[in-house]
Each structure stands twice: as C-alpha cells, then as structure tokens.
Design a protein around this motif. Sequence first.
Motif, PDB file in Angstrom:
ATOM      1  N   ARG A 300     170.114   7.461 123.925  1.00  0.00           N
ATOM      2  CA  ARG A 300     170.848   7.658 122.683  1.00  0.00           C
ATOM      3  C   ARG A 300     171.311   6.341 122.060  1.00  0.00           C
ATOM      4  N   PRO A 301     171.840   5.374 122.830  1.00  0.00           N
ATOM      5  CA  PRO A 301     172.230   4.106 122.189  1.00  0.00           C
ATOM      6  C   PRO A 301     171.080   3.424 121.453  1.00  0.00           C
ATOM      7  N   LEU A 302     169.875   3.488 122.025  1.00  0.00           N
ATOM      8  CA  LEU A 302     168.714   2.890 121.366  1.00  0.00           C
ATOM      9  C   LEU A 302     168.406   3.605 120.055  1.00  0.00           C
ATOM     10  N   ILE A 303     168.412   4.936 120.091  1.00  0.00           N
ATOM     11  CA  ILE A 303     168.116   5.715 118.882  1.00  0.00           C
ATOM     12  C   ILE A 303     169.184   5.472 117.824  1.00  0.00           C
ATOM     13  N   TYR A 304     170.453   5.453 118.248  1.00  0.00           N
ATOM     14  CA  TYR A 304     171.538   5.206 117.295  1.00  0.00           C
ATOM     15  C   TYR A 304     171.400   3.820 116.666  1.00  0.00           C
ATOM     16  N   GLY A 305     171.023   2.828 117.477  1.00  0.00           N
ATOM     17  CA  GLY A 305     170.832   1.488 116.935  1.00  0.00           C
ATOM     18  C   GLY A 305     169.725   1.440 115.902  1.00  0.00           C
ATOM     19  N   ALA A 306     168.625   2.145 116.183  1.00  0.00           N
ATOM     20  CA  ALA A 306     167.520   2.194 115.220  1.00  0.00           C
ATOM     21  C   ALA A 306     167.943   2.893 113.929  1.00  0.00           C
ATOM     22  N   ILE A 307     168.699   4.004 114.077  1.00  0.00           N
ATOM     23  CA  ILE A 307     169.176   4.723 112.888  1.00  0.00           C
ATOM     24  C   ILE A 307     170.098   3.835 112.065  1.00  0.00           C
ATOM     25  N   LEU A 308     170.958   3.086 112.746  1.00  0.00           N
ATOM     26  CA  LEU A 308     171.886   2.199 112.042  1.00  0.00           C
ATOM     27  C   LEU A 308     171.122   1.122 111.269  1.00  0.00           C
ATOM     28  N   ILE A 309     170.118   0.510 111.889  1.00  0.00           N
ATOM     29  CA  ILE A 309     169.340  -0.543 111.223  1.00  0.00           C
ATOM     30  C   ILE A 309     168.594   0.030 110.019  1.00  0.00           C
ATOM     31  N   LEU A 310     167.955   1.185 110.194  1.00  0.00           N
ATOM     32  CA  LEU A 310     167.229   1.798 109.082  1.00  0.00           C
ATOM     33  C   LEU A 310     168.169   2.183 107.952  1.00  0.00           C
ATOM     34  N   SER A 311     169.371   2.661 108.314  1.00  0.00           N
ATOM     35  CA  SER A 311     170.346   3.033 107.290  1.00  0.00           C
ATOM     36  C   SER A 311     170.798   1.820 106.492  1.00  0.00           C
ATOM     37  N   VAL A 312     171.066   0.716 107.173  1.00  0.00           N
ATOM     38  CA  VAL A 312     171.507  -0.499 106.478  1.00  0.00           C
ATOM     39  C   VAL A 312     170.396  -1.031 105.565  1.00  0.00           C
ATOM     40  N   LEU A 313     169.132  -0.912 105.997  1.00  0.00           N
ATOM     41  CA  LEU A 313     168.014  -1.438 105.211  1.00  0.00           C
ATOM     42  C   LEU A 313     167.683  -0.561 104.011  1.00  0.00           C
ATOM     43  N   TYR A 314     167.618   0.752 104.233  1.00  0.00           N
ATOM     44  CA  TYR A 314     167.107   1.652 103.202  1.00  0.00           C
ATOM     45  C   TYR A 314     168.168   2.549 102.575  1.00  0.00           C
ATOM     46  N   LEU A 315     169.312   2.706 103.240  1.00  0.00           N
ATOM     47  CA  LEU A 315     170.418   3.486 102.669  1.00  0.00           C
ATOM     48  C   LEU A 315     171.710   2.703 102.861  1.00  0.00           C
ATOM     49  N   PRO A 316     171.848   1.576 102.189  1.00  0.00           N
ATOM     50  CA  PRO A 316     173.045   0.751 102.410  1.00  0.00           C
ATOM     51  C   PRO A 316     174.340   1.448 102.024  1.00  0.00           C
ATOM     52  N   ASP A 317     174.258   2.433 101.137  1.00  0.00           N
ATOM     53  CA  ASP A 317     175.449   3.184 100.744  1.00  0.00           C
ATOM     54  C   ASP A 317     175.638   4.453 101.569  1.00  0.00           C
ATOM     55  N   GLY A 318     174.805   4.673 102.588  1.00  0.00           N
ATOM     56  CA  GLY A 318     174.968   5.802 103.481  1.00  0.00           C
ATOM     57  C   GLY A 318     174.323   7.080 102.978  1.00  0.00           C
ATOM     58  N   LEU A 319     174.441   8.116 103.790  1.00  0.00           N
ATOM     59  CA  LEU A 319     173.866   9.416 103.443  1.00  0.00           C
ATOM     60  C   LEU A 319     174.500  10.017 102.201  1.00  0.00           C
ATOM     61  N   GLU A 320     175.739   9.605 101.904  1.00  0.00           N
ATOM     62  CA  GLU A 320     176.404  10.146 100.726  1.00  0.00           C
ATOM     63  C   GLU A 320     175.704   9.753  99.431  1.00  0.00           C
ATOM     64  N   SER A 321     174.860   8.721  99.473  1.00  0.00           N
ATOM     65  CA  SER A 321     174.153   8.272  98.271  1.00  0.00           C
ATOM     66  C   SER A 321     172.850   9.025  98.037  1.00  0.00           C
ATOM     67  N   VAL A 322     172.436   9.878  98.993  1.00  0.00           N
ATOM     68  CA  VAL A 322     171.165  10.583  98.841  1.00  0.00           C
ATOM     69  C   VAL A 322     171.227  11.549  97.661  1.00  0.00           C
TER      70      VAL A 322
END
Length: 345
Positions: A300-322
């Motif tokens: 889980r820490p690995l998956i969470y880290g990947a999700i965090l990196i992808l979020s910062v790169l492609y969704l810098p404003d978070g899921l609320e911006s979708v």
Amino acid sequence: MPEPAGAANPENSVWRIAGRLKLVFLFAALAVLPYLLSYSQQEIAVLLVVNVLLVCSYRLMTLTGEWSLGHVVIMGVGAYASALLSKRLGMPVPVSMLAGGIVAAGTSAILSFPLFRMKGFYFLIGSFAAGEIIRLIWKRFTDPFGGPKGLKRIDAFPDIDTGFLSIDFYEPVNYYFLALVVVSASLFVLYRIERSRIGLTFHAIHWQDRLAESVGVDTFRYRTLAFVIASFFAGIAGGLYGHYVGAVNPTRFGVDQMVYVLVWAIVGGTATFHGPILGVVVLTVINEIVLRGLGLDTVRPLIYGAILILSVLYLPDGLESVGPRLRAWVQRRRAGPAAAGGGAA
C-alpha cells in the motif's frame, strides 16, 4: 429594465434545488450503505467515517497556510484522554469523548507557543518533533498510558435499552450511524466556521499574512485558534476510534499514519471543503476493495506514493478539480459547434 431587488433568480433557484436534492440523495445513500456491506466492510465503513472527520479537521488548520505532521498524535491525545477518563475515573463515555476533544485542544494550545514561532518547513518539522515527544511519553510511562502496548479493554459506548428500543453499539451498523451523526454535526460546525468571518481571516493569513498583520490582524492568535479548533475535532475522532476498537497504542498514531492523512488531503485537494472527503473516500475504496482484492495490500505505501506523484503531476488541484474540468470541457464542446454555426452564418 433592471430586475427588482426582491425578484428571485430562476437559475439560482434551480441550483439551490439541485443542491438540496444532492444532499437528500447523499444521506439516503449513507443510510443504505451499511446494509449492502459485509461485516468486515461495515467495520471499515466506521473507520472511514472517523477518518473523514480527522482529515477535515486537518484541513481547517491548513487554511492558515501551516501543515502539521502531528495531527494524528493530537487525535491520539483525544483517544488516550477519553479512554483514561472513562476507564480510571468512571466518566460516562459520551462525556469522556467530549472531554478528550477538550484535552486535545488544550494540548495544541500549549504547543502553539513554541510551534508558531516557526513557519513553513520549520513548523512542519517542529510539529513532527512535538508529536514524537508525546508518543515517547506514552511509550515510556506504563502507568497510566500502558507503555508500548497501550491501553486495552476501553469502555465501549453505552447501549441504549428503553424497553421498546434496544441499540447495541458493539454492532458495526449501529456504531456507524452513531459516528455518522457525530461526524455530520462536526462537519457542519467546521463548515460554518470556514464560511464565517474567522474562516475568511484564516484564508487571508494563508495568502497574505504580512498584509493581514498590517491591517491589525493578530496572525499568531488566529493560527492558534485554527490549531485549537482542528485539534478539538481530531480529539473527538480519536474518542470515536478508541471506544469502538477498544484499544489504543502509540504505534497507531505514528508518522506513517500521518502520511496517509497528508496523501488523503493532497490527492483530494484542500481548496474546497469536500476535497479531503473525496480523497479519503476514493483512496479507502482503492485500498480496501482493489488492493485487498488483488492481494496487494502489503504494498500500500508504494501504491499510495505512485498515486500521490500522479496526482501532483496531472491533478495538482486534487480530485475536487475533476468536476469543474469536466464542466469546462463540456461547455467548450457545446460552444464549438455554436461558434462554427455563427461563423458560417
């Protein structure tokens, strides 16, 4: 001719009705949800509701621009205080949970004097150090904190038995509704605070603290106030957790748990009130259904880290911006043919 001041705007009325319908649908879904889950999933739903309060209380403190690494420890302060007050002093559990929130708020008020002499990265490290000191105190003193093993056999929330109505809060479904009521009331208070003059001052300190000071705003006092209020509700979340699980220990409130709270807030987004809620709900579903179903919960820490990196790169404003992005895309698609038709005409 201008519209009379008292005339209702039809578009605003439609949006108000749509908002109320969304709330009705949301509460109906939350009421039905536990009956569609297995027993273990019902327990996860209880912890999810508690985590929603934790991450929303954390967001209140970030409104002033300061991010802490000790918020989960403050939650532990509330859990330990509520457990000790009910277990050692015989205080009723509902009262001890409220007292646990007050103890957590008082602890943060004391910590604010050294911590808010720092800003930014230094505040982040200082909050981590303060949290680790509190955890070491829990580990060091067996009496009354139970040492490394923590406290066990914590009093459960008292059952309700009036003859014609019997509610056993040991059952996950019943405790889910109890937590849902407490968390909903807490979120309402947090929302009203953010929308008040105090909340606007928090935002002003975040974006222009020097300018706020120049017009007479005591930034230290308001940062302390945000810290204390956020800690109170984190303490309430700790009480809900401790009296449901029946045990607390220092490991449960370590920095690894704090990292998850940070990921929930960042992935969900902190610009709106519902952003962190989206983050904790989506990531909990991914963790408990997808990862556990695939047997990948150990990474889980690995998956969470990947999700965090992808979020910062492609969704810098978070899921609320979708949602706003999709609406803007739909409007551009609709405007495209209309503009083309106008040019042809």
